[in-house]
Design a protein around this motif. Structure first.
Motif, mmCIF file in Angstrom:
data_model
loop_
_atom_site.group_PDB
_atom_site.id
_atom_site.type_symbol
_atom_site.label_atom_id
_atom_site.label_comp_id
_atom_site.label_asym_id
_atom_site.label_seq_id
_atom_site.Cartn_x
_atom_site.Cartn_y
_atom_site.Cartn_z
ATOM 1 N N ILE A 90 2.109 -3.597 -10.537
ATOM 2 C CA ILE A 90 2.107 -2.534 -9.832
ATOM 3 C C ILE A 90 1.571 -1.293 -10.506
ATOM 4 O O ILE A 90 0.574 -0.872 -10.152
ATOM 5 C CB ILE A 90 3.358 -2.169 -9.162
ATOM 6 N N LYS A 91 1.859 -1.074 -11.776
ATOM 7 C CA LYS A 91 1.409 0.059 -12.592
ATOM 8 C C LYS A 91 -0.054 -0.101 -12.608
ATOM 9 O O LYS A 91 -0.514 1.027 -12.926
ATOM 10 C CB LYS A 91 2.147 0.021 -13.920
ATOM 11 N N LEU A 105 -1.733 1.068 -9.603
ATOM 12 C CA LEU A 105 -1.493 2.582 -9.365
ATOM 13 C C LEU A 105 -2.394 3.571 -10.510
ATOM 14 O O LEU A 105 -2.736 4.319 -10.170
ATOM 15 C CB LEU A 105 -0.012 2.890 -9.552
ATOM 16 N N GLN A 154 -8.916 5.389 -6.273
ATOM 17 C CA GLN A 154 -7.928 6.059 -5.643
ATOM 18 C C GLN A 154 -7.851 5.593 -4.030
ATOM 19 O O GLN A 154 -6.547 5.455 -3.556
ATOM 20 C CB GLN A 154 -7.731 7.619 -5.815
ATOM 21 N N TYR A 156 8.568 1.610 -5.839
ATOM 22 C CA TYR A 156 7.355 1.921 -5.690
ATOM 23 C C TYR A 156 6.602 2.590 -4.628
ATOM 24 O O TYR A 156 6.022 3.514 -4.357
ATOM 25 C CB TYR A 156 6.438 1.273 -6.507
ATOM 26 N N ASP A 191 4.868 6.150 -3.351
ATOM 27 C CA ASP A 191 3.529 6.354 -3.223
ATOM 28 C C ASP A 191 3.302 5.716 -2.010
ATOM 29 O O ASP A 191 3.344 4.589 -1.574
ATOM 30 C CB ASP A 191 2.637 5.431 -4.211
ATOM 31 N N ARG A 211 0.341 5.003 -0.559
ATOM 32 C CA ARG A 211 -0.374 3.808 -0.408
ATOM 33 C C ARG A 211 -0.009 2.489 -0.347
ATOM 34 O O ARG A 211 -0.587 1.526 -0.046
ATOM 35 C CB ARG A 211 -1.740 4.006 -1.422
ATOM 36 N N ILE A 212 1.085 2.400 -0.833
ATOM 37 C CA ILE A 212 1.973 1.086 -0.917
ATOM 38 C C ILE A 212 2.723 0.714 0.264
ATOM 39 O O ILE A 212 3.520 1.382 0.628
ATOM 40 C CB ILE A 212 3.012 0.990 -2.115
#
Length: 353
Positions: free
Chosen positions: A24-25, A28, A33, A55, A59, A61-62
């Motif tokens: 995930i990181k 991100l 972006q 997460y 955020d 976007r997730i």
């Protein structure tokens, strides 16, 4: 669409609580972006889904979808139907990607109006908790603008392991959806998905840059298991390859040699599968299976055409040429032992093959 999402990232999740946070990181942290990140919790019994939810709460976007366990193909297909991005990217939840991956692949796709972008990658094989060796997979940079040119060179991409997995590729979403391309509900679903994806593809961009890190520590432990249906799967895959090249009407010697060598290499894996300590078959049953494999006319046809690329490969081919069942068993037992007890050596041998 002015506000269209650039890339939809799709990640199925199942029993990866030790790895998923790094995956995930790595998304991100991408320099691109404008993406949506669709995570499908495929009924995981561990804390993976909880980690993903954490997460997602931080955020927008997730998007995390929780569903009953039906396998990674089902999870990916659900996300494909939901995806709003111009391009699709698939990541496995126990791997990670370099930060510039999505932006550079996206720009390459846009510049060349590509239906698919193919990139190099790394295989990081861990032989202890923090020690590993890296095998580099680097294709030659190419831009294909026609079906004919791509098909002519496809054997090179197969040979360099570029056409098997989805995670080293960016796919044009409209191409995937308009051609009704989905992952089949079976083990090792990546390969048939990509065979269908390249079947009628015209515009492909290939970059020699490497972005994706496939971690073999976990995956190797899984592939070290005995797989009862392995031989049938490999026979099916060989049939799919032959059918694809018939459809392409390609009969050149380079392509035929690649297909034959690929068959023999995977046959060796089928022999090793039978000598795996976890194999439940009796000694007699193992011998019968090896005999039946050797009786297949494909074996001798392919062994005549295939040209091993190294001395190590020549040694592996030798017992098959002789049709010597005892030598095949001994060789397979040695491979099984190394694969389980010395991952570092196994990775080195595999890379040299």
């Amino acid at each position: 669409m002015v506000n269209q999402i650039d890339v939809s990232i799709i990640m199925p999740v199942y029993k990866v609580e030790k790895y998923v946070e790094k995956a995930i990181k790595s998304i991100l942290g991408q320099t691109l972006q404008n993406f949506e990140f669709i995570i499908v919790d495929d009924g995981t019994p561990d804390q993976s889904g909880v980690i993903c939810d954490k997460y997602a709460s931080e955020d927008s976007r997730i998007h995390v979808i929780h569903k009953e366990n039906e396998g990674a193909p089902s999870a990916r297909n659900l996300a494909i139907n939901m995806a709003q991005g111009k391009y699709l990217y698939f990541i496995d939840s126990d791997d990670w990607a370099e930060s510039e991956m999505l932006e550079e692949m996206y720009l390459l796709a846009e510049k060349n109006q590509a239906q698919m972008v193919i990139a190099g990658f790394y295989i990081d094989t861990y032989f202890s908790s923090n020690r590993y060796i890296t095998t580099n997979y680097i294709p030659k940079e190419m831009i294909y603008t026609s079906k004919e040119n791509f098909r002519k060179d496809a054997y090179k991409l197969f040979d360099n392991n570029m056409l098997y997995s989805p995670w080293n590729k960016l796919y044009l979403t409209s191409y995937i959806k308009e051609n009704n391309l989905y992952f089949p509900q079976m083990i090792w679903d990546d390969f048939p998905f990509n065979l269908n994806a390249i079947r009628n593809i015209e515009r492909v961009a290939v970059t020699s840059k490497q972005y994706y890190h496939f971690l073999r520590a976990r995956s190797e432990s899984e592939t070290a298991k005995y797989v009862p249906e392995m031989y049938k799967k490999r026979e099916d895959e060989h049939g799919w390859m032959l059918e694809l090249y018939r459809y392409w009407n390609l009969r050149d010697n380079f392509s035929k040699e690649m297909i034959a060598r690929r068959y023999i290499d995977r046959l060796i894996g089928c022999f090793e599968n039978l000598t795996n300590p976890n194999c439940v078959l009796s000694k007699k049953e193992k011998k019968v299976q090896i005999e039946n494999m050797l009786k297949n006319k494909r074996v001798m046809n392919c062994i005549k055409i295939a040209k091993p690329k190294s001395m190590y490969a020549k040694i592996l081919y030798f017992p098959i040429k002789l049709k010597n069942k005892l030598l095949i068993q001994i060789q397979s037992k040695v491979i099984s032992y190394i694969k389980i007890n010395n991952i570092r050596l196994f990775a080195n041998l595999k890379a040299r093959r």
